[in-house]
Design a protein around this motif. Structure first.
Motif, PDB file in Angstrom:
ATOM      1  N   PRO A 246       0.793  -1.274  -0.052  1.00  0.00           N
ATOM      2  CA  PRO A 246       0.266  -0.214  -0.200  1.00  0.00           C
ATOM      3  C   PRO A 246       0.648   1.151  -0.073  1.00  0.00           C
ATOM      4  CG  PRO A 246      -0.747  -1.387   1.354  1.00  0.00           C
ATOM      5  CD  PRO A 246      -0.107  -2.106   0.867  1.00  0.00           C
ATOM      6  N   SER A 247       0.649   1.883  -0.795  1.00  0.00           N
ATOM      7  CA  SER A 247       0.931   3.555  -0.992  1.00  0.00           C
ATOM      8  C   SER A 247       2.475   3.549  -1.795  1.00  0.00           C
ATOM      9  CB  SER A 247       1.547   3.999   0.356  1.00  0.00           C
ATOM     10  OG  SER A 247       0.283   4.053   1.427  1.00  0.00           O
ATOM     11  N   ASP A 248       2.578   2.396  -2.600  1.00  0.00           N
ATOM     12  CA  ASP A 248       3.163   2.558  -3.490  1.00  0.00           C
ATOM     13  C   ASP A 248       3.128   3.106  -4.677  1.00  0.00           C
ATOM     14  OD1 ASP A 248       4.915   0.716  -1.884  1.00  0.00           O
ATOM     15  OD2 ASP A 248       4.999  -0.606  -3.265  1.00  0.00           O
ATOM     16  N   THR A 249       3.426   3.791  -5.474  1.00  0.00           N
ATOM     17  CA  THR A 249       3.418   4.332  -6.887  1.00  0.00           C
ATOM     18  C   THR A 249       3.313   3.780  -8.018  1.00  0.00           C
ATOM     19  OG1 THR A 249       3.652   6.878  -6.057  1.00  0.00           O
ATOM     20  CG2 THR A 249       3.282   6.131  -8.326  1.00  0.00           C
TER      21      THR A 249
ATOM     22  N   GLN B 208      -1.710   4.904  -7.707  1.00  0.00           N
ATOM     23  CA  GLN B 208      -1.568   4.768  -6.258  1.00  0.00           C
ATOM     24  C   GLN B 208      -1.856   3.580  -5.180  1.00  0.00           C
ATOM     25  OE1 GLN B 208      -1.551   8.006  -3.066  1.00  0.00           O
ATOM     26  NE2 GLN B 208       1.012   6.956  -2.956  1.00  0.00           N
TER      27      GLN B 208
ATOM     28  N   ASP C  87      -4.089   1.731  -2.542  1.00  0.00           N
ATOM     29  CA  ASP C  87      -4.471   2.494  -2.257  1.00  0.00           C
ATOM     30  C   ASP C  87      -3.880   1.748  -0.861  1.00  0.00           C
ATOM     31  OD1 ASP C  87      -6.604   0.096  -1.261  1.00  0.00           O
ATOM     32  OD2 ASP C  87      -8.337   0.869  -3.252  1.00  0.00           O
ATOM     33  N   PRO C  88      -4.810   2.239   0.954  1.00  0.00           N
ATOM     34  CA  PRO C  88      -4.521   1.540   1.663  1.00  0.00           C
ATOM     35  C   PRO C  88      -5.164   0.239   2.176  1.00  0.00           C
ATOM     36  CG  PRO C  88      -5.817   3.954   2.094  1.00  0.00           C
ATOM     37  CD  PRO C  88      -6.067   3.216   0.928  1.00  0.00           C
TER      38      PRO C  88
ATOM     39  N   SER D  63       8.223   3.159  -4.096  1.00  0.00           N
ATOM     40  CA  SER D  63       8.197   2.481  -3.217  1.00  0.00           C
ATOM     41  C   SER D  63       7.724   2.484  -1.728  1.00  0.00           C
ATOM     42  CB  SER D  63       8.731   0.765  -3.284  1.00  0.00           C
ATOM     43  OG  SER D  63       8.511  -0.157  -2.620  1.00  0.00           O
ATOM     44  N   SER D  64       7.204   2.426  -1.033  1.00  0.00           N
ATOM     45  CA  SER D  64       7.334   2.585   0.685  1.00  0.00           C
ATOM     46  C   SER D  64       7.843   1.756   0.679  1.00  0.00           C
ATOM     47  CB  SER D  64       5.527   2.497   0.966  1.00  0.00           C
ATOM     48  OG  SER D  64       5.440   0.983   1.205  1.00  0.00           O
TER      49      SER D  64
END
Length: 255
Positions: free
Chosen positions: A75-78, A94, A96-97, A144-145
């Motif tokens: 999650p939160s990766d683009t 992106q 999403d959660p 990438s988170s």
């Protein structure tokens, strides 16, 4: 003064002058042993620590990257989704959660937890099922988170940075703008979460640059802290440095 700026100042002063009165540091305190000639030699044994943090001579790779395993999408990766010769379907999205991305025509697609190539195949099948003949889909991770690293202490531009797919400690220092004027290149600590254990190791960048020691790989989630040449390092300093750098990373200091 903003919260970010105030915390940044606190981090710099804390890392620069950590317990300056502590004059009892020994070779085991700073993660190395002394050979007969007085030069530093690195052991493979675990060094002092406690339940919250343990100092080691070398950091192991995180379990989800050992052996070159691809880090799953999170999650939160683009992501950049490209559909060959169909520009209307290509876009940056992106995660999403809930772990989904939303794409034209096919709607929500579960992305989190999957390697990029698996997601590519699923999107390709979805478009081929009802909309396109022999679609060619490529997916790349733009941000990438899981590849964010915190670089703090005596560097010219402390902050939280996006790592390239493979990055070394030298690369991380460069992302932070290089060493500050009062940095000690022999007091570079890397913190890493491995399973449920927080680990830290000492690296001497001058030895790495001269080829006397390997240039270690840096992974997403790592925290790199550079101490000043005047710092006296004891184990408590390392715990405090990790706490300050982690707090700074949560509010994006330096970004």
């Amino acid at each position: 003064m903003s919260v970010c700026k105030a915390l940044r100042i606190a981090v710099v002063f804390a890392v620069s002058g950590f317990i300056a009165a502590c004059n009892t540091s020994s070779p085991s305190d700073i993660g190395m042993s002394q050979g007969a000639s007085g030069t530093a030699s690195y052991a493979s044994a675990t060094l002092p620590g406690d339940a919250d943090l343990r100092q080691v001579a070398e950091l192991p790779a995180p379990p989800d990257t050992a052996g070159g395993t691809e880090v799953p999408i999170a999650p939160s990766d683009t992501l950049d989704v490209f559909v060959f010769q169909v520009s209307d379907l290509s876009r940056t999205v992106q995660v999403d959660p809930s772990g989904n991305i939303n794409l034209p025509l096919i709607g929500n697609v579960q992305a989190a937890g999957k390697p990029v190539r698996v997601l590519e195949q699923e999107i390709t099948r979805a478009y081929a099922r009802n909309y396109l003949q022999n679609p060619q889909v490529s997916v790349t991770v733009k941000e990438s988170s899981a590849r964010r690293v915190t670089i703090d202490g005596e560097v010219n531009k402390a902050g939280v940075y996006q790592l390239p797919p493979t990055a070394s400690l030298i690369d991380a220092i460069a992302l932070g703008g290089g060493f500050s004027r009062i940095a000690d290149t022999g007091k570079v600590y890397v913190f890493r979460q491995v399973g449920n254990q927080k680990l830290v190791a000492l690296y001497d960048v001058s030895q790495i640059r001269s080829g006397k020691r390997a240039n270690p790989r840096i992974y997403g989630g790592d925290v790199v802290v550079v101490f000043s040449s005047s710092s006296k390092i004891a184990f408590q300093n390392l715990k405090e440095a990790l706490g300050l750098a982690s707090s700074a990373s949560r509010i994006g200091v330096g970004l």
